[in-house]
Design an enzyme around this catalytic site. Sequence first.
Site, PDB file in Angstrom:
ATOM      1  N   ASN A 163       0.701  -1.169   0.196  1.00 17.08           N
ATOM      2  CA  ASN A 163       0.006   0.079   0.078  1.00 17.08           C
ATOM      3  C   ASN A 163       0.829   1.322  -0.099  1.00 17.08           C
ATOM      4  O   ASN A 163       1.891   1.280   0.553  1.00 17.08           O
ATOM      5  CB  ASN A 163      -1.183   0.130   1.242  1.00 17.08           C
ATOM      6  N   GLU A 189       0.248   5.308   0.738  1.00 12.48           N
ATOM      7  CA  GLU A 189      -0.893   6.124   1.097  1.00 12.48           C
ATOM      8  C   GLU A 189      -0.550   7.482   0.500  1.00 12.48           C
ATOM      9  O   GLU A 189       0.612   7.654  -0.080  1.00 12.48           O
ATOM     10  CB  GLU A 189      -0.839   6.198   2.711  1.00 12.48           C
ATOM     11  N   CYS A 195      -4.122   0.499  -2.814  1.00  7.99           N
ATOM     12  CA  CYS A 195      -4.050  -0.501  -1.868  1.00  7.99           C
ATOM     13  C   CYS A 195      -2.836  -1.457  -2.459  1.00  7.99           C
ATOM     14  O   CYS A 195      -2.512  -1.363  -3.494  1.00  7.99           O
ATOM     15  CB  CYS A 195      -5.058  -1.305  -2.039  1.00  7.99           C
ATOM     16  N   GLU A 228      -2.932  -4.628  -3.510  1.00 12.18           N
ATOM     17  CA  GLU A 228      -3.268  -5.537  -4.652  1.00 12.18           C
ATOM     18  C   GLU A 228      -3.107  -4.517  -5.838  1.00 12.18           C
ATOM     19  O   GLU A 228      -2.566  -5.203  -6.929  1.00 12.18           O
ATOM     20  CB  GLU A 228      -4.603  -5.943  -4.194  1.00 12.18           C
ATOM     21  N   CYS A 232     -10.070  -5.061  -0.259  1.00 10.53           N
ATOM     22  CA  CYS A 232     -11.400  -4.313  -0.267  1.00 10.53           C
ATOM     23  C   CYS A 232     -12.241  -4.547  -1.473  1.00 10.53           C
ATOM     24  O   CYS A 232     -11.731  -5.192  -2.343  1.00 10.53           O
ATOM     25  CB  CYS A 232     -10.892  -2.805  -0.215  1.00 10.53           C
ATOM     26  N   CYS A 267     -10.792  -3.543  -4.947  1.00 11.99           N
ATOM     27  CA  CYS A 267      -9.790  -4.505  -5.166  1.00 11.99           C
ATOM     28  C   CYS A 267     -10.251  -5.887  -5.720  1.00 11.99           C
ATOM     29  O   CYS A 267      -9.537  -6.596  -6.394  1.00 11.99           O
ATOM     30  CB  CYS A 267      -8.482  -4.773  -4.413  1.00 11.99           C
TER      31      CYS A 267
HETATM   32  N1  THU Z   1      -5.258  -1.735   2.360  1.00  2.00           N
HETATM   33  C1  THU Z   1      -4.391  -2.565   1.466  1.00  2.00           C
HETATM   34  O1  THU Z   1      -3.443  -2.213   0.891  1.00  2.00           O
HETATM   35  N2  THU Z   1      -5.198  -3.586   1.142  1.00  2.00           N
HETATM   36  C2  THU Z   1      -6.186  -4.244   1.471  1.00  2.00           C
HETATM   37  O2  THU Z   1      -6.560  -5.475   1.130  1.00  2.00           O
HETATM   38  C3  THU Z   1      -6.841  -3.467   3.002  1.00  2.00           C
HETATM   39  C4  THU Z   1      -6.341  -2.165   3.076  1.00  2.00           C
HETATM   40  C5  THU Z   1      -4.508  -0.606   2.774  1.00  2.00           C
HETATM   41  C6  THU Z   1      -5.076   0.595   2.342  1.00  2.00           C
HETATM   42  C7  THU Z   1      -4.617   1.381   3.432  1.00  2.00           C
HETATM   43  O3  THU Z   1      -3.250   1.928   2.967  1.00  2.00           O
HETATM   44  C8  THU Z   1      -4.435   0.681   4.688  1.00  2.00           C
HETATM   45  O4  THU Z   1      -4.684  -0.521   4.367  1.00  2.00           O
HETATM   46  C9  THU Z   1      -5.580   0.711   5.550  1.00  2.00           C
HETATM   47  O5  THU Z   1      -6.941   0.741   5.001  1.00  2.00           O
END
Ligand code: THU
Length: 137
Positions: free
Chosen positions: A47, A49, A58, A60, A91, A94
């Site tokens: 991820n 941000e 994300c 994925e 999510c 994704c």
């Molecule tokens: N996140 C992912 O990268 N993949 C997931 O399957 C669930 C959530 C990340 C997004 C964000 O940066 C952090 O987790 C909190 O939601």
Amino acid sequence: MAETEPDLDALFAVAKAAQRQAYAPYSRFRVGAALLADDGAIYAGCNVENASYAVGACAEAGAISAMIAGGGRAIRAVLVLGDGEALVTPCGACRQRIREFATPETPILIAGPEGVRARFSLAELLPASFGPANLPA
Ligand code: THU
């Protein structure tokens, strides 16, 4: 037709290494993802941000970008790795991103720091999904 079982240890190791690289200064929730692709390669994502929170990506999504850029065209298996007690399932957005390059049977493995915790098919996570075949050729 029997599909070869994905090498879970290899997927886990790649996702773990990617998780360490995650850029998650806001949530502090680091996620790593690994995709086994049709070219036999494993592609990683983490991820990423952003100070404008909604722009964050994300793990994925990053792994899918890496797969496409690297020449892979289909997802054979996905492993998502995150910390905490709860299963870090992809999510909703994704799940649809994965759907573009996978089939309803594609395995989605959910791991914690200690190893794989659960296994789903994509259809279990995204039933009755809309995919490329829904559109006219
Ligand atoms: N996140 C992912 O990268 N993949 C997931 O399957 C669930 C959530 C990340 C997004 C964000 O940066 C952090 O987790 C909190 O939601």
